[in-house]
Design a protein around this motif. Structure first.
Motif: not given
Length: 313
Positions: A265-289
């Motif tokens: 998972p994306l670390p809590e310390s990652s700058r991406l959490w607070d980057a403006p206009n950024l949407l975090v999707s939790p590796h949800a695109a696949g996961g279902r062959p």
């Protein structure tokens, strides 16, 4: 001959019956049971690193690994000996990942994420409703007439492209070799300096490898228009995350929707959490062959006949 199949997804095991190998379920998070160590075929899906490392050490008769992932990075990194055939689940995730990418693009254009934030605050986002300019040149607000560049033009891109064109987008692809694929013009990567400045939305579906690491770095980010959005449903290693955060914080990029990250998972310390206009999707695109049984049985026939396997690495 034994075939081990994972319990991490629901498989129609009956469709795998009728072949020479006997079928045995196994836990992908635990060591391989001693009585199954002589198996020659291993089907993998969401296996833990310790499970794969254990299999690599203790399965001397293993001859073929069928991964159900589009990219079998976990299998390749587990230390299996040379000579074991490895095949991927390429094609099993085309529809789900394409659908997710489309959803992220529509979110970027229509700002559903911003609407959800406003709803939680009980605030009416008036700037997103009412009369709006039609297809403004300085913003990405619609797929109609939008210039969408898909970088990594394989099976998933082929599935996604018709949906984008149906909504009016102008789609071009980027791959290792140029050509026309299903009516879409695909350019080689040396065309990126010309394509990126004319891109409203960049969809990245690159595989994870040394050659794609930080493929989208500071220099290429600077080529994108200030209103452009980046969508990544490929591998997290393909984007320089600090360079992306810098571009977003400086207002040099419209935004980004990321489904994959260098560390998950994306670390809590990652700058991406607070980057403006950024949407975090939790590796949800696949996961279902989808269609796993058909791929396994198709390759099983080839394996038993001594022929070349589909999706071989």
């Amino acid at each position: 001959m034994k075939l081990l199949y994972p319990t991490s997804l629901e498989l129609d095991v009956k469709s795998l019956e009728g072949f020479a190998p006997t079928l045995h379920a196994y836990d992908v998070k635990a060591p391989i049971p001693d009585e199954l160590l002589d198996a020659e075929i291993l089907v993998t899906w969401t296996n833990s690193a310790s499970n794969l490392a254990d299999a690599a050490r203790r399965m001397p008769r293993l001859r073929w690994i069928q991964s159900l992932a589009a990219g079998p990075n976990d299998v390749l990194a587990a230390g299996f000996r040379d000579g074991i055939a490895v095949t991927t689940g390429s094609g099993l995730h085309d529809c789900t990942v394409a659908e997710h990418a489309l959803g992220l693009l529509l979110t970027a254009a229509r700002r559903f994420d911003e609407m959800a934030v406003s709803q939680r605050r009980r605030a009416w986002p008036a700037h997103l409703g009412g009369a709006q300019p039609d297809r403004p040149k300085d913003r990405f607000t619609t797929l109609r007439d939008a210039r969408v560049t898909v970088w990594g033009y394989g099976n998933i891109a082929r599935t996604l492209a018709p949906h984008l064109t149906a909504l009016g987008a102008q789609v071009v692809g980027v791959a290792r070799s140029a050509g026309v694929r299903d009516g879409v013009q695909v350019f080689a990567e040396d065309a990126l300096p010309d394509l990126l400045p004319r891109t409203d939305a960049l969809v990245m579906i690159l595989p994870g490898s040394d050659s794609t690491r930080d493929a989208l770095g500071a220099q290429r980010l600077k080529l994108l228009p200030r209103h452009a959005w980046v969508v990544n449903v490929g591998r997290g290693t393909s984007i320089d995350e600090d360079a992306l955060a810098d571009a977003l914080e400086r207002g040099e990029l419209g935004g980004a929707c990321l489904d994959v990250f260098k560390t998950e998972p994306l670390p809590e310390s990652s700058r991406l959490w607070d980057a403006p206009n950024l949407l975090v999707s939790p590796h949800a695109a696949g996961g279902r062959p989808q269609g796993a049984e058909e791929l396994i049985t198709y390759n099983l026939r080839l394996f038993l006949a001594g022929q070349e396997l589909k999706n071989a690495v």
